[in-house]
Design a protein around this motif. Sequence first.
Motif, short mmCIF file in Angstrom:
data_model
loop_
_atom_site.label_atom_id
_atom_site.label_comp_id
_atom_site.label_asym_id
_atom_site.label_seq_id
_atom_site.Cartn_x
_atom_site.Cartn_y
_atom_site.Cartn_z
N SER A 14 0.82 -1.21 0.00
CA SER A 14 0.00 0.00 0.00
C SER A 14 0.86 1.27 0.00
CB SER A 14 -0.94 0.00 1.21
OG SER A 14 -0.18 -0.06 2.40
N SER A 15 2.13 1.12 -0.27
CA SER A 15 3.07 2.23 -0.23
C SER A 15 2.83 3.24 -1.36
CB SER A 15 4.49 1.70 -0.36
OG SER A 15 5.41 2.77 -0.47
N ASN A 16 3.22 4.49 -1.12
CA ASN A 16 3.24 5.53 -2.14
C ASN A 16 4.65 6.10 -2.29
OD1 ASN A 16 0.60 5.56 -3.07
ND2 ASN A 16 -0.08 6.97 -1.47
N TYR A 17 5.65 5.43 -1.72
CA TYR A 17 7.03 5.90 -1.78
C TYR A 17 7.65 5.53 -3.12
CZ TYR A 17 6.62 6.68 3.22
OH TYR A 17 6.23 7.12 4.45
N SER A 18 8.42 6.45 -3.69
CA SER A 18 9.04 6.18 -4.99
C SER A 18 9.99 5.00 -4.92
CB SER A 18 9.75 7.42 -5.53
OG SER A 18 10.79 7.80 -4.68
N SER A 19 10.55 4.72 -3.76
CA SER A 19 11.45 3.57 -3.63
C SER A 19 10.69 2.24 -3.73
CB SER A 19 12.21 3.63 -2.31
OG SER A 19 11.31 3.61 -1.22
N ASP A 20 9.37 2.27 -3.62
CA ASP A 20 8.56 1.05 -3.70
C ASP A 20 7.86 0.89 -5.04
OD1 ASP A 20 9.19 0.10 -1.17
OD2 ASP A 20 7.64 1.31 -0.22
N ILE A 21 8.22 1.72 -6.02
CA ILE A 21 7.63 1.59 -7.36
C ILE A 21 8.21 0.35 -8.03
CG2 ILE A 21 7.47 2.58 -9.67
CD1 ILE A 21 7.45 5.36 -8.32
N LEU A 22 7.32 -0.56 -8.41
CA LEU A 22 7.73 -1.77 -9.10
C LEU A 22 7.66 -1.60 -10.61
CD1 LEU A 22 5.77 -4.36 -6.93
CD2 LEU A 22 8.21 -3.84 -6.84
N TYR A 23 6.60 -0.90 -11.07
CA TYR A 23 6.36 -0.74 -12.51
C TYR A 23 5.77 0.64 -12.78
CZ TYR A 23 6.54 -5.80 -12.09
OH TYR A 23 6.92 -7.08 -11.78
N THR A 24 5.96 1.10 -14.01
CA THR A 24 5.35 2.33 -14.50
C THR A 24 4.47 1.97 -15.68
OG1 THR A 24 7.28 3.63 -13.85
CG2 THR A 24 5.80 4.63 -15.46
N TYR A 25 3.26 2.49 -15.68
CA TYR A 25 2.33 2.24 -16.78
C TYR A 25 1.90 3.58 -17.36
CZ TYR A 25 -1.73 0.66 -19.39
OH TYR A 25 -2.63 0.42 -20.38
N ASP A 26 2.06 3.75 -18.68
CA ASP A 26 1.74 5.02 -19.32
C ASP A 26 0.50 4.95 -20.21
OD1 ASP A 26 2.57 3.74 -21.62
OD2 ASP A 26 4.20 5.14 -22.06
N GLY A 27 -0.31 3.93 -20.07
CA GLY A 27 -1.51 3.78 -20.90
C GLY A 27 -1.31 2.83 -22.06
N LYS A 28 -0.06 2.53 -22.36
CA LYS A 28 0.25 1.60 -23.44
C LYS A 28 1.34 0.62 -23.05
CE LYS A 28 1.41 1.44 -28.30
NZ LYS A 28 1.58 2.17 -29.53
N TYR A 29 2.37 1.12 -22.36
CA TYR A 29 3.54 0.30 -22.02
C TYR A 29 3.65 0.08 -20.52
CZ TYR A 29 5.04 1.51 -26.74
OH TYR A 29 5.11 1.67 -28.09
N LEU A 30 4.13 -1.09 -20.15
CA LEU A 30 4.48 -1.37 -18.78
C LEU A 30 6.00 -1.44 -18.71
CD1 LEU A 30 3.26 -2.13 -15.95
CD2 LEU A 30 3.89 -4.48 -16.53
N TYR A 31 6.59 -0.55 -17.90
CA TYR A 31 8.04 -0.43 -17.77
C TYR A 31 8.49 -1.00 -16.44
CZ TYR A 31 7.45 3.24 -21.32
OH TYR A 31 7.13 3.95 -22.45
N ARG A 32 9.71 -1.44 -16.39
CA ARG A 32 10.33 -1.91 -15.15
C ARG A 32 10.66 -0.69 -14.28
NH1 ARG A 32 12.88 -6.30 -16.16
NH2 ARG A 32 13.60 -5.49 -18.14
N GLY A 33 10.28 -0.73 -13.02
CA GLY A 33 10.60 0.34 -12.07
C GLY A 33 9.98 1.67 -12.43
N LYS A 34 10.69 2.74 -12.14
CA LYS A 34 10.20 4.10 -12.39
C LYS A 34 10.82 4.64 -13.68
CE LYS A 34 9.53 8.59 -10.30
NZ LYS A 34 9.86 9.50 -9.24
N SER A 35 10.86 3.80 -14.68
CA SER A 35 11.51 4.13 -15.94
C SER A 35 10.49 4.33 -17.05
CB SER A 35 12.44 2.98 -16.35
OG SER A 35 12.97 3.20 -17.63
N THR A 36 10.86 5.10 -18.04
CA THR A 36 10.09 5.17 -19.28
C THR A 36 11.03 5.01 -20.48
OG1 THR A 36 10.19 7.58 -19.24
CG2 THR A 36 8.19 6.57 -18.37
N TYR A 37 12.17 4.37 -20.23
CA TYR A 37 13.12 4.08 -21.31
C TYR A 37 12.63 2.89 -22.12
CZ TYR A 37 16.47 7.18 -19.07
OH TYR A 37 17.09 8.27 -18.53
N GLN A 38 12.81 2.95 -23.42
CA GLN A 38 12.38 1.87 -24.30
C GLN A 38 13.02 0.54 -23.90
OE1 GLN A 38 12.79 2.73 -28.43
NE2 GLN A 38 11.97 0.77 -29.06
#
Length: 99
Positions: A14-38
């Motif tokens: 239930s964390s909201n800390y950036s250190s606990d981000i597992l994935y980033t979702y931008d509406g199309k892609y699921l990225y590893r961690g807090k990344s949006t690199y291809q």
Amino acid sequence: MLYHFDGKYIYRGSSNYSSDILYTYDGKYLYRGKSTYQSDILYHFDGKHIYRGNSYYTSDILYTLSGEHLYRGKSTYRSDILFTLGRPMPVAILFLLVL
């Protein structure tokens, strides 16, 4: 709670800390961690199919979403239903179901 999704990030528990981000979702892609690199794209969703990485090849279709069902591969055969969704679900949560 295993995961928390705020519309962009999927957190551990239930964390909201950036250190606990597992994935980033931008509406199309699921990225590893807090990344949006291809290079960190794990999966992408084109509105119907979930593909491995950034691929659009038919051979890289992992799952198909049709109606309220999530199917294995490109199939829409009844025998290939993995999940039946009782209500609309954010695609990012579907990614978690199939990881």
